[in-house]
Motif scaffolding. Structure first.
Motif, PDB file in Angstrom:
ATOM      1  N   UNK A  59     108.862  48.896  50.275  1.00 17.72           N
ATOM      2  CA  UNK A  59     109.842  48.300  49.375  1.00 17.72           C
ATOM      3  C   UNK A  59     109.251  47.055  48.729  1.00 17.72           C
ATOM      4  N   UNK A  60     109.956  46.565  47.769  1.00 17.77           N
ATOM      5  CA  UNK A  60     109.558  45.321  47.113  1.00 17.77           C
ATOM      6  C   UNK A  60     110.370  44.182  47.728  1.00 17.77           C
ATOM      7  N   UNK A  61     109.663  43.146  48.161  1.00 16.87           N
ATOM      8  CA  UNK A  61     110.316  41.968  48.706  1.00 16.87           C
ATOM      9  C   UNK A  61     110.083  40.790  47.789  1.00 16.87           C
ATOM     10  N   UNK A  62     110.521  39.641  48.241  1.00 18.58           N
ATOM     11  CA  UNK A  62     110.372  38.452  47.413  1.00 18.58           C
ATOM     12  C   UNK A  62     109.914  37.299  48.295  1.00 18.58           C
ATOM     13  N   UNK A  63     108.882  36.588  47.841  1.00 17.11           N
ATOM     14  CA  UNK A  63     108.413  35.398  48.539  1.00 17.11           C
ATOM     15  C   UNK A  63     109.461  34.307  48.314  1.00 17.11           C
ATOM     16  N   UNK A  72     105.934  45.367  50.176  1.00 10.89           N
ATOM     17  CA  UNK A  72     105.966  45.460  51.641  1.00 10.89           C
ATOM     18  C   UNK A  72     105.669  46.903  52.010  1.00 10.89           C
ATOM     19  N   UNK A  73     104.649  47.093  52.833  1.00  7.99           N
ATOM     20  CA  UNK A  73     104.197  48.436  53.203  1.00  7.99           C
ATOM     21  C   UNK A  73     105.193  49.122  54.135  1.00  7.99           C
ATOM     22  N   UNK A  74     105.044  50.427  54.237  1.00  4.28           N
ATOM     23  CA  UNK A  74     105.853  51.216  55.165  1.00  4.28           C
ATOM     24  C   UNK A  74     105.584  50.767  56.594  1.00  4.28           C
ATOM     25  N   UNK A  75     106.614  50.794  57.434  1.00  2.00           N
ATOM     26  CA  UNK A  75     106.464  50.418  58.838  1.00  2.00           C
ATOM     27  C   UNK A  75     107.111  51.456  59.724  1.00  2.00           C
ATOM     28  N   UNK A  76     106.563  51.596  60.897  1.00  2.00           N
ATOM     29  CA  UNK A  76     107.188  52.388  61.963  1.00  2.00           C
ATOM     30  C   UNK A  76     107.631  51.394  63.022  1.00  2.00           C
ATOM     31  N   UNK A  77     108.912  51.425  63.370  1.00  2.00           N
ATOM     32  CA  UNK A  77     109.450  50.462  64.326  1.00  2.00           C
ATOM     33  C   UNK A  77     110.146  51.202  65.471  1.00  2.00           C
ATOM     34  N   UNK A  78     110.039  50.664  66.704  1.00  2.00           N
ATOM     35  CA  UNK A  78     110.738  51.287  67.825  1.00  2.00           C
ATOM     36  C   UNK A  78     112.246  51.090  67.694  1.00  2.00           C
ATOM     37  N   UNK A  79     112.993  52.071  68.165  1.00  2.00           N
ATOM     38  CA  UNK A  79     114.453  52.041  68.096  1.00  2.00           C
ATOM     39  C   UNK A  79     115.007  52.522  69.431  1.00  2.00           C
ATOM     40  N   UNK A  80     116.011  51.813  69.946  1.00  2.00           N
ATOM     41  CA  UNK A  80     116.664  52.206  71.199  1.00  2.00           C
ATOM     42  C   UNK A  80     118.097  52.603  70.902  1.00  2.00           C
TER      43      UNK A  80
END
Length: 108
Positions: A59-63, A72-80
Motif C-alpha cells: 500500500x501507499x503510506x505517508x511519512x 509500503x511492501x507486502x507483509x506476512x504477519x502472525x495472527x491468533x
C-alpha cells in the motif's frame, strides 16, 4: 504472564522436571511453533486457538514528518484466533477475577 512464569508453572506441576528441563520444553515448543509459522503452516491447539499467517497487501503510506508518499511492501504477519473454549473462559470471568489478576501483577 511471561515466558519464565510458564517455565515455573510447568516445573511446579511436574515435580520430576527441573527448571532447566522446563525451560528446554518451553523453548522447544515455541521454536517448533515459530518454525511452522515461518514455513506458512497453520497451528491449531484444540480448546485454545489457532495461529496462522495473514497477508497485508502492499500500500501507499505517508511519512508523517514530511508528508511524502512512501510505498509500503507486502507483509506476512502472525495472527491468533482464540478457540471457543478460551473465548468462553475469558468472557465468563467476573470483575473480581480481573481485579485479582491486576493486583497480582502489581505485586511483581
Amino acid at each position: 504472564m511471561i515466558r519464565s512464569d510458564i517455565v515455573e508453572a510447568l516445573a511446579e506441576q511436574f515435580s520430576q522436571l527441573t527448571n532447566k528441563d522446563s525451560e528446554s520444553a518451553v523453548k522447544t515448543i515455541l521454536d517448533a511453533m515459530s518454525d511452522a509459522l515461518v514455513r506458512g503452516h497453520r497451528i491449531e491447539i484444540r480448546g485454545f486457538g489457532s495461529f496462522s499467517i495473514n497477508r497485508r497487501p502492499p500500500r501507499m503510506g505517508r511519512n508523517p514528518r514530511t508528508g511524502e508518499s512512501v510505498a509500503i511492501a507486502e507483509k506476512r504477519v502472525p495472527h491468533f484466533k482464540p478457540g471457543k473454549a478460551l473465548r468462553e473462559a475469558v468472557d465468563g470471568q467476573d470483575d473480581l477475577d480481573v481485579a485479582d489478576a491486576r493486583s497480582d501483577a502489581a505485586m511483581r
